[in-house]
Design a protein around this motif. Structure first.
Motif, mmCIF file in Angstrom:
data_model
loop_
_atom_site.group_PDB
_atom_site.id
_atom_site.type_symbol
_atom_site.label_atom_id
_atom_site.label_comp_id
_atom_site.label_asym_id
_atom_site.label_seq_id
_atom_site.Cartn_x
_atom_site.Cartn_y
_atom_site.Cartn_z
ATOM 1 N N PRO A 79 0.770 -0.892 -0.323
ATOM 2 C CA PRO A 79 -0.161 -0.510 0.014
ATOM 3 C C PRO A 79 0.536 1.163 0.036
ATOM 4 O O PRO A 79 2.393 1.312 0.294
ATOM 5 C CB PRO A 79 -0.906 -0.330 0.935
ATOM 6 N N PRO A 80 0.500 2.839 -0.086
ATOM 7 C CA PRO A 80 0.766 3.581 -0.494
ATOM 8 C C PRO A 80 1.383 4.095 1.166
ATOM 9 O O PRO A 80 1.020 3.644 1.894
ATOM 10 C CB PRO A 80 -0.069 4.535 -0.871
ATOM 11 N N ARG A 81 2.691 5.176 1.070
ATOM 12 C CA ARG A 81 3.198 4.975 2.582
ATOM 13 C C ARG A 81 2.034 6.020 3.186
ATOM 14 O O ARG A 81 1.969 5.886 4.314
ATOM 15 C CB ARG A 81 4.466 6.096 1.602
ATOM 16 N N SER A 82 1.462 6.382 3.086
ATOM 17 C CA SER A 82 0.087 7.176 3.354
ATOM 18 C C SER A 82 -0.469 7.220 3.937
ATOM 19 O O SER A 82 -0.480 7.333 4.908
ATOM 20 C CB SER A 82 -0.851 8.423 2.665
ATOM 21 N N GLU A 83 -1.137 5.723 3.735
ATOM 22 C CA GLU A 83 -1.983 4.353 4.016
ATOM 23 C C GLU A 83 -0.952 3.912 5.196
ATOM 24 O O GLU A 83 -1.908 3.696 6.166
ATOM 25 C CB GLU A 83 -1.674 3.445 3.255
ATOM 26 N N THR A 84 0.057 3.295 4.794
ATOM 27 C CA THR A 84 1.033 2.792 5.824
ATOM 28 C C THR A 84 1.323 3.511 6.712
ATOM 29 O O THR A 84 1.385 3.192 7.828
ATOM 30 C CB THR A 84 2.581 2.358 5.242
ATOM 31 N N GLN A 85 1.762 4.062 6.624
ATOM 32 C CA GLN A 85 1.797 5.808 7.498
ATOM 33 C C GLN A 85 0.437 5.773 8.794
ATOM 34 O O GLN A 85 0.761 6.015 10.095
ATOM 35 C CB GLN A 85 2.722 6.744 7.010
ATOM 36 N N LYS A 86 -0.589 5.688 8.092
ATOM 37 C CA LYS A 86 -1.686 6.007 8.881
ATOM 38 C C LYS A 86 -2.376 4.692 9.290
ATOM 39 O O LYS A 86 -2.670 4.932 10.890
ATOM 40 C CB LYS A 86 -2.856 5.968 7.605
ATOM 41 N N ALA A 87 -1.879 3.256 8.984
ATOM 42 C CA ALA A 87 -2.456 2.272 10.092
ATOM 43 C C ALA A 87 -1.428 2.414 11.256
ATOM 44 O O ALA A 87 -1.641 1.912 12.121
ATOM 45 C CB ALA A 87 -2.211 1.048 9.231
ATOM 46 N N ILE A 88 0.100 2.792 10.774
ATOM 47 C CA ILE A 88 1.438 2.353 12.265
ATOM 48 C C ILE A 88 0.767 3.953 12.544
ATOM 49 O O ILE A 88 1.040 3.062 14.144
ATOM 50 C CB ILE A 88 2.806 3.730 11.396
ATOM 51 N N THR A 89 0.053 4.648 12.323
ATOM 52 C CA THR A 89 -0.371 6.352 13.048
ATOM 53 C C THR A 89 -1.463 4.782 14.231
ATOM 54 O O THR A 89 -1.991 5.361 15.865
ATOM 55 C CB THR A 89 -1.019 7.607 13.023
ATOM 56 N N GLU A 90 -2.599 4.744 13.930
ATOM 57 C CA GLU A 90 -3.848 3.781 14.821
ATOM 58 C C GLU A 90 -3.546 2.739 15.097
ATOM 59 O O GLU A 90 -3.408 2.598 16.758
ATOM 60 C CB GLU A 90 -4.538 3.290 13.660
ATOM 61 N N LEU A 91 -2.319 1.674 14.639
ATOM 62 C CA LEU A 91 -1.974 1.061 15.803
ATOM 63 C C LEU A 91 -0.369 1.589 17.280
ATOM 64 O O LEU A 91 -1.235 1.317 18.289
ATOM 65 C CB LEU A 91 -0.690 0.692 15.424
ATOM 66 N N GLU A 92 0.409 2.822 16.895
ATOM 67 C CA GLU A 92 0.170 3.159 17.967
ATOM 68 C C GLU A 92 -0.164 4.048 19.065
ATOM 69 O O GLU A 92 -0.001 3.350 19.950
ATOM 70 C CB GLU A 92 1.258 5.063 17.539
#
Length: 241
Positions: free
Chosen positions: A155-168
């Motif tokens: 997936p794109p970096r933005s989605e990955t970063q969003k998923a990382i933020t949600e996981l955090e």
């Protein structure tokens, strides 16, 4: 004398070629023919004919008779034979010179060929190195292409970063919940310890009360017995009186 057989293929047939002389004998015969100017095995050799002409001239000159005309005739015949013998020599000399020049040209050509062969070998080695380098570069490109395709499937970096933020955030919430749970558990442990302490104190108080009650009950049971004994003694005393 050795005999050799060679098979020559022509038009689907096998032809046997016979040689009367070996290579070494052929070389000796050719050398002798060149020295004696003998070009064929038939007839009288030119050198021998020249020798006969010279011998006849010398013998005629040594005669004491008046033979000037014969000597002149033999001399002309000898000179003619010398000229005849000299012509093949000149041709042979020209052939030798041509062969020498041809050999020199051949040596130069051979040296040039050897030089070109050495140059080509150097170029081949360079091309081998270039080929190995090209193989390595191609392998690197293939690996990069495989990595690119693998990255393209992600997936794109933005989605990955969003998923990382949600996981955090989830991790922070779980940590907070864990901390709250730990505090609550610690509080429950303290409360349970206090409860056990209170129960122990109540149990001790109940035991103490039971002991006191039993002691009072025993004392109360012993007091009526003493009163009866006192009353019996007083009656006895009155009877004696």
């Amino acid at each position: 004398m050795s005999v050799k057989t060679r098979k020559v293929l022509g038009k689907g047939e096998t032809v046997a070629a016979h040689y009367a002389f070996g290579p070494q004998e052929d070389d000796i015969i050719i050398k002798h023919r060149l020295l004696t100017r003998t070009t064929t095995t038939r007839g009288e050799p030119p050198l021998k004919k020249l020798q006969k002409k010279f011998t006849a001239l010398v013998l005629e000159i040594e005669k004491d008779a008046d033979n000037y005309s014969d000597c002149e005739r033999l001399a002309k015949a000898f000179l003619q034979e010398v000229n005849t013998f000299e012509i093949p020599l000149l041709k042979s000399r020209a052939v030798i010179d041509a062969n020498v020049r041809e050999k020199e040209n051949f040596n130069e050509l051979q040296n040039e060929i050897n030089r070109k062969i050495a140059q080509v070998q150097v170029e081949i080695e360079d091309l081998k190195k270039l080929l190995e380098q090209s193989k390595i570069e191609r392998q690197n490109k293939e690996e990069c292409e495989a990595i690119r395709k693998l990255v393209a499937t992600q997936p794109p970096r933005s989605e990955t970063q969003k998923a990382i933020t949600e996981l955090e955030k989830e991790i922070a919430a779980l940590e907070a919940e864990n901390t709250s749970g730990s505090r609550l558990l610690e509080l429950r442990k303290k409360q349970f310890a206090l409860l056990l302490h209170v129960v122990d104190e109540l149990q001790a108080t109940i035991d103490e009360d039971q002991k006191s009650f039993a002691e009072e009950l025993r004392n109360s049971m012993e007091e009526p017995k003493g009163t009866v004994d006192d009353s019996n003694g007083a009656g006895d005393a009155m009877a004696i009186d």
